[in-house]
Write a protein that holds these residues in place. Structure first.
Motif, mmCIF file in Angstrom:
data_model
loop_
_atom_site.group_PDB
_atom_site.id
_atom_site.type_symbol
_atom_site.label_atom_id
_atom_site.label_comp_id
_atom_site.label_asym_id
_atom_site.label_seq_id
_atom_site.Cartn_x
_atom_site.Cartn_y
_atom_site.Cartn_z
ATOM 1 N N THR A 57 -59.893 14.480 9.422
ATOM 2 C CA THR A 57 -59.536 14.375 7.744
ATOM 3 C C THR A 57 -60.287 13.086 7.424
ATOM 4 O O THR A 57 -59.888 12.459 6.454
ATOM 5 C CB THR A 57 -58.223 14.511 7.353
ATOM 6 O OG1 THR A 57 -57.468 13.392 7.914
ATOM 7 C CG2 THR A 57 -57.610 15.989 7.863
ATOM 8 N N TYR A 84 -50.107 16.407 7.408
ATOM 9 C CA TYR A 84 -50.842 15.598 6.809
ATOM 10 C C TYR A 84 -51.000 15.037 5.147
ATOM 11 O O TYR A 84 -50.897 14.006 4.890
ATOM 12 C CB TYR A 84 -52.287 15.645 7.219
ATOM 13 C CG TYR A 84 -52.634 15.179 8.924
ATOM 14 C CD1 TYR A 84 -51.717 15.298 9.725
ATOM 15 C CD2 TYR A 84 -53.763 15.039 9.322
ATOM 16 C CE1 TYR A 84 -51.897 15.141 11.121
ATOM 17 C CE2 TYR A 84 -54.214 14.728 10.519
ATOM 18 C CZ TYR A 84 -53.266 14.672 11.353
ATOM 19 O OH TYR A 84 -53.526 14.610 12.811
ATOM 20 N N VAL A 85 -51.037 16.378 4.587
ATOM 21 C CA VAL A 85 -50.863 16.288 3.127
ATOM 22 C C VAL A 85 -49.627 15.751 2.669
ATOM 23 O O VAL A 85 -49.438 14.802 1.701
ATOM 24 C CB VAL A 85 -51.276 17.623 2.607
ATOM 25 C CG1 VAL A 85 -51.117 17.461 1.236
ATOM 26 C CG2 VAL A 85 -52.678 17.906 3.103
ATOM 27 N N GLY A 119 -49.435 12.146 2.914
ATOM 28 C CA GLY A 119 -50.427 11.595 1.948
ATOM 29 C C GLY A 119 -49.574 11.418 0.701
ATOM 30 O O GLY A 119 -49.687 10.318 -0.118
ATOM 31 N N ILE A 136 -57.446 10.834 4.264
ATOM 32 C CA ILE A 136 -56.152 11.353 3.440
ATOM 33 C C ILE A 136 -55.927 10.725 2.214
ATOM 34 O O ILE A 136 -55.815 11.232 1.057
ATOM 35 C CB ILE A 136 -54.779 11.472 4.206
ATOM 36 C CG1 ILE A 136 -55.092 12.518 5.425
ATOM 37 C CG2 ILE A 136 -53.573 11.627 3.714
ATOM 38 C CD1 ILE A 136 -54.962 14.031 5.043
#
Length: 321
Positions: free
Chosen positions: A201, A251-252, A255, A306
């Motif tokens: 990412t 991951y999101v 973030g 991210i």
């Protein structure tokens, strides 16, 4: 010089190009057909490894006809200009949004310096421009015939970057995915027989929805093999899709939490590392395993992407207000 070459069958070979000084991280694929074709160049530091691999395969670099770059991040394209000096009869194939940056790599260099800082020169220089007459743009769905019974088909696959395509090989029914489907750590973890595929990412065009859309598009092609930019081939394609669809939302989520807590990309990278290490520990991976060297190198870059994604998302919200 270190040299590692893998025979993947179907007249496809993988040269380990020791990107950033690590083995089993980045590779160049060689398709031996009427028109000898390379997929990815790595950085300029990778070029000597490519030339050694070609020599081992008894291929004269002057007989290389096609060089395909999945996207223009420097660990995939930075060596293109230098490699052309040894492959003078080759043509570079690139995404429509990437061509101008190969011709004039100044913006690419600025972006990479922002990510790699003081390590930039050591990892990537020299970066030579590619002559415009040496470049062919491939649009979504177009093909390239490289042998009497072998064609490559190009698919626009944004998500990791806007200038990314994947390439389907008609003989192996495999697809060269660059960074679209992340990083395959299976070779690094081969001693333990563990499969780990993580999203990539990196900044500054990463979009999670685009990544998942491209994943679904690849899934509909019913491919039998996935050839990763980082690193090697996977035949259990469903496991690849499953892991990306599992790790990417995490991951999101990290973030989103960073935004709430006003944390930076360093915090995001630490959170990513802790979650992945927890899973690897559960699977029996010892703390001393080399996989952690790869994660310590890769996760800070993915964390920057991210953070950048959420920063842009916040900016757009403020503009609408």
């Amino acid at each position: 010089m270190l040299n590692k070459l893998y025979d993947l069958g179907n007249r496809i070979h993988l040269i380990d190009v020791f990107d950033l000084g690590l083995s089993n991280r980045t590779g160049t694929y060689v398709i031996i057909e009427d028109d000898i074709t390379l997929v990815e160049t790595g950085s300029s530091k990778s070029v000597p490894h490519i030339l050694n691999g070609l020599k081992e395969l008894d291929i004269d670099p002057r007989n290389v006809k096609n060089i395909i770059i999945t996207h223009i991040h420097l660990d995939h394209s930075g060596g293109a200009g230098l490699l052309l000096q040894d492959c003078p009869n080759a043509t570079i194939f690139v995404h429509p949004k990437g061509a101008r940056h190969l011709i004039d790599p100044s913006r690419l260099k600025l972006g990479a310096k922002a990510v790699y800082g003081d390590d930039f020169n050591r990892f990537f220089e020299p970066i030579l421009p590619v002559p415009e007459e040496k470049i062919i743009i491939k649009e979504d769905g177009e093909t390239l015939q490289i042998g009497k019974n072998r064609a490559l088909t190009f698919f626009d696959t944004p998500g990791h970057s806007d200038h990314h395509f994947c390439i389907l090989d008609s003989v192996s029914n495999g697809i060269f995915t660059g960074d679209t489907l992340g990083m395959n750590c299976e070779v690094v973890l081969a001693d333990l027989g563990i499969k780990l595929i993580l999203p990539l990412t990196s900044p500054n065009q990463f979009k999670p929805d685009g990544t998942l859309h491209s994943l679904e598009r690849i899934k509909k092609l019913n491919v039998g093999r996935i050839y990763f930019g980082h690193f090697g081939v996977a035949s259990d394609v469903e496991e690849v899709f499953k892991q990306i669809k599992s790790w990417l939302p995490l991951y999101v989520e990290i973030g989103e939490k960073a935004v709430q807590l006003n944390k930076d990309h360093t915090w995001i990278a630490d959170q990513m590392f802790d979650r992945i290490k927890g899973e690897l520990t559960r699977l029996g991976v010892p703390d001393s395993h080399q996989i952690y060297d790869y994660l310590q190198l890769e996760l800070p870059i993915s964390a920057m992407g991210i953070a950048d994604y959420f920063s842009k998302k916040i900016d757009k919200t403020h503009l609408r207000v």
